[in-house]
Design an enzyme around this catalytic site. Structure first.
Site, PDB file in Angstrom:
ATOM      1  N   ASP A   1     -10.232   2.698   2.317  1.00 37.33           N
ATOM      2  CA  ASP A   1     -10.386   1.933   3.563  1.00 37.33           C
ATOM      3  C   ASP A   1     -11.195   2.697   4.615  1.00 37.33           C
ATOM      4  OD1 ASP A   1      -9.027  -0.360   2.790  1.00 37.33           O
ATOM      5  OD2 ASP A   1      -7.081   0.444   3.375  1.00 37.33           O
TER       6      ASP A   1
ATOM      7  N   LYS B   1       0.807  -1.229   0.000  1.00 40.16           N
ATOM      8  CA  LYS B   1       0.000   0.000   0.000  1.00 40.16           C
ATOM      9  C   LYS B   1       0.841   1.281   0.000  1.00 40.16           C
ATOM     10  CE  LYS B   1      -4.209  -1.872   2.035  1.00 40.16           C
ATOM     11  NZ  LYS B   1      -5.247  -1.663   3.062  1.00 40.16           N
TER      12      LYS B   1
END
Ligand code: ATR
Length: 276
Positions: free
Chosen positions: A105, A69
């Site tokens: 997220d 990420k």
């Protein structure tokens, strides 16, 4: 006459356990989108080359999961504001010849907490346990809901203090070690550590959990069970695992790519059924 499907996927290492191909296949069916979605197991040293190849070859979007990420945020030509805050990217989209990095997220967590579970964050006291990448990814959207305060507690208190300082412009944040947590109930408690993976429960005081506390583990399945069981034993109002967040962050990615937000309830129900 057949036409090539628009191509998407998820890149991680490992990635075989990922539920994302199942989720996006259901979204595509539901919304009538002609697209494919495949898992790509890519080692960190190959990440940049493989991602660039995927997009050079006509791929349109990738989800990015552990451990890539942060690398994805560095690779993107442009970041959304929430991805820049998170310093990590879980969604890459190819738009007008540029690679856009987003992080869905936090929005996924907020959707699950507020819309699916009916939890109120505004004017409530929150405790977030953990100060790693997962916490960094959810802080900006949570602070946007204007909780009274967010206490970030971590095994290594310095990391919690650094995160609290980095997000202080967005709301009231406070960094702490586990032993600094005041022994009084929080309204909402989020476990964002990777402790559950090894069955560990972060040693926060039992008094932090009261009969009105809502507890939520960002992980799902076996990885969330130690924390969920512990919070339930302590008599919290409810303890939830992060399967809903997984589906909601996927829906946000899908919307970015396809311009249509899929309904999530059916997918979540199907995953719960699969999990048994
Ligand atoms: P992630 O991206 O999943 O957040 P990370 O950046 O490695 O991964 O962060 C892991 C988090 O879980 C950290 O807050 C870590 O605490 P430290 O900063 O002190 O390392 C926390 N963590 C991992 N194992 C833990 C354990 N057994 N008990 C308490 N906290 C733990």
């Amino acid at each position: 006459m057949s036409s090539a499907l628009d191509r998407y996927g998820v890149v991680g290492h490992p990635v075989s356990h990922s539920l994302s191909p199942f989720i996006h296949a259901m979204f595509a069916r539901e919304t009538g989108q002609a697209m494919s979605y495949r898992p790509f197991d890519v080692r960190p040293e190959d990440f940049e080359t493989r991602v660039r190849e995927f997009f050079a070859d006509g791929g349109l979007g990738l989800n990015v999961t552990l451990p890539h990420k942060v690398a994805a945020a560095e690779l993107a030509d442009e970041l959304t504001e929430r991805a820049a805050h998170a310093a990590s990217v879980n969604t890459l989209a190819f738009e007008d010849g540029r690679l856009l990095g987003d992080n869905t997220d936090g929005a996924g967590l907020v959707r699950d907490l507020c819309d699916n579970l009916g939890v109120v964050i505004t004017n409530r006291r929150m405790l977030i346990i953990g100060a790693g990448g997962a916490t960094r990814g959810i802080l900006a959207p949570l602070l946007g809901l204007e909780p009274t305060a967010v206490v970030i507690a971590n095994r290594t208190p310095e990391r919690a203090a650094a995160l609290a300082a980095a997000f202080a412009d967005l709301g009231v944040t406070q960094g702490a070690g586990f032993e600094d947590i005041a022994p009084e109930p929080f309204d909402v408690i989020v476990n964002a550590t990777s402790a559950s993976l090894s069955g560990d429960i972060p040693p926060i005081p039992a008094e932090a959990i009261g009969p009105d506390s809502v507890c939520y583990d960002l992980a799902y399945g076996r990885a969330a069970s130690a924390f969920v069981q512990w919070a339930t034993r302590l008599g919290c109002a409810r303890a939830e695992q992060g399967l809903g967040m997984l589906v909601e962050q996927a829906a946000e990615s899908f919307r970015l790519w396809r311009g249509v937000r899929p309904a999530t309830a059916q997918v979540l129900a199907a995953l719960r059924e699969r999990a048994g």
